[in-house]
Design an enzyme around this catalytic site. Structure first.
Site, PDB file in Angstrom:
ATOM      1  CB  SER A 143       7.354 134.896  25.041  1.00 45.78           C
ATOM      2  OG  SER A 143       6.429 135.392  25.917  1.00 45.78           O
ATOM      3  CE1 TYR A 156       5.976 129.824  25.157  1.00 46.81           C
ATOM      4  CE2 TYR A 156       5.978 131.860  26.763  1.00 46.81           C
ATOM      5  CZ  TYR A 156       5.711 131.237  25.421  1.00 46.81           C
ATOM      6  OH  TYR A 156       5.620 132.233  24.268  1.00 46.81           O
ATOM      7  CE  LYS A 160       8.776 131.078  22.920  1.00 43.04           C
ATOM      8  NZ  LYS A 160       9.010 130.960  21.543  1.00 43.04           N
TER       9      LYS A 160
END
Length: 262
Positions: A143, A156, A160
């Protein structure tokens, strides 16, 4: 243009919806065989059947929670039963919402297992299959948040970022076996998760979820819109192909100008 993908077996985690499903369709359109892994085995099977009918390729679904060792083992076995993987797309993942001060250990661990350990375990199981076939491709879907974090989802962002670094290390380790590893960092992609969240956030204020998403796009992306999953999938398909033979150990941003650094 022949991308050299006909007959190759592509394993796509989180492949029954969103970016993963679009990648599965894009690879199938080039003649690749498809193995969709998803927690919902019924949906994975249904999408695989549709892909097989639409593109005239072999496609199957496997029920597997790749956040677990058992789920990864199921995917590895299913690929082995079909002659071994040529392509692995580590796509399974989801956003988060927490603060570092309040998030419990269990939440950190669950995201680590989904975003990082799934890729580690699947690489350990599928790279030997690729090696036995003379080479292969691993693509990790991380991401833009791996390098340009959003404040509301630190778990997150961190996991990532770890997936992106894992990609670089794996690439160095297996390029001698003819296996190319790369990472893709998408920006805003109009997946069902984004739509669901937007509808929830606007439910009490008129329900203009499209307007909400347009505002997000205008705030973050120079292109002022979300990508479709298919737009991002085109790049995945290219990196899987023989046309990307010199692309090794890199991270590619597909973000509509969202990244604010050089």
């Amino acid at each position: 243009m022949d991308l050299g993908l006909k007959g190759r077996l592509a394993v796509i985690t989180g492949g029954s919806v969103g970016i993963g499903l679009a990648v599965a369709e894009g690879l199938a359109a080039e003649g690749a065989r498809i193995l969709i892994a998803a927690r919902g085995g019924e949906r994975a099977g249904a999408e695989a059947a549709r892909i097989a009918s639409t593109f005239g390729v072999e496609a199957a679904g496997v029920a597997a929670d790749v956040a677990t060792a058992e789920g990864c083992a199921a995917v590895i076995a299913a690929a082995g039963d079909r002659g071994g993987a040529d392509i692995l797309i580590n796509n399974a993942g989801t956003g988060s919402n927490e603060t570092i001060m309040q998030a419990p250990d269990e939440k950190w661990q669950s995201y680590w297992d989904l975003h990082v350990m799934a890729a580690v375990r699947l690489a350990r199981g599928l790279v030997p299959q690729m090696r036995g076939k003379g080479g292969g491709v691993v693509l990790n879907n991380a991401s833009i948040c791996a390098v340009q974090p959003l404040s509301y989802e630190p778990i997150y962002n961190v996991t990532k970022a770890a997936l992106m670094m894992f990609s670089k290390n794996l690439a160095t380790e297996v390029i001698g076996d003819g296996i190319r590893v790369n990472c893709i960092n998408p920006g805003l992609v109009l997946t069902p998760d984004w739509v669901k969240t937007a509808k929830q956030l606007t439910a009490g204020s008129g329900g203009d979820w499209q307007g909400h998403l347009q505002g997000v796009a205008e705030e973050h992306a120079d292109i002022r819109r979300f990508a479709s999953p298919e737009e991002v999938a085109h790049f995945f398909v290219f990196l899987c192909s023989d046309k990307a033979s010199y692309s090794v150990g890199s991270t590619y941003f597909v973000d509509g100008g969202m990244l604010k650094t050089a």
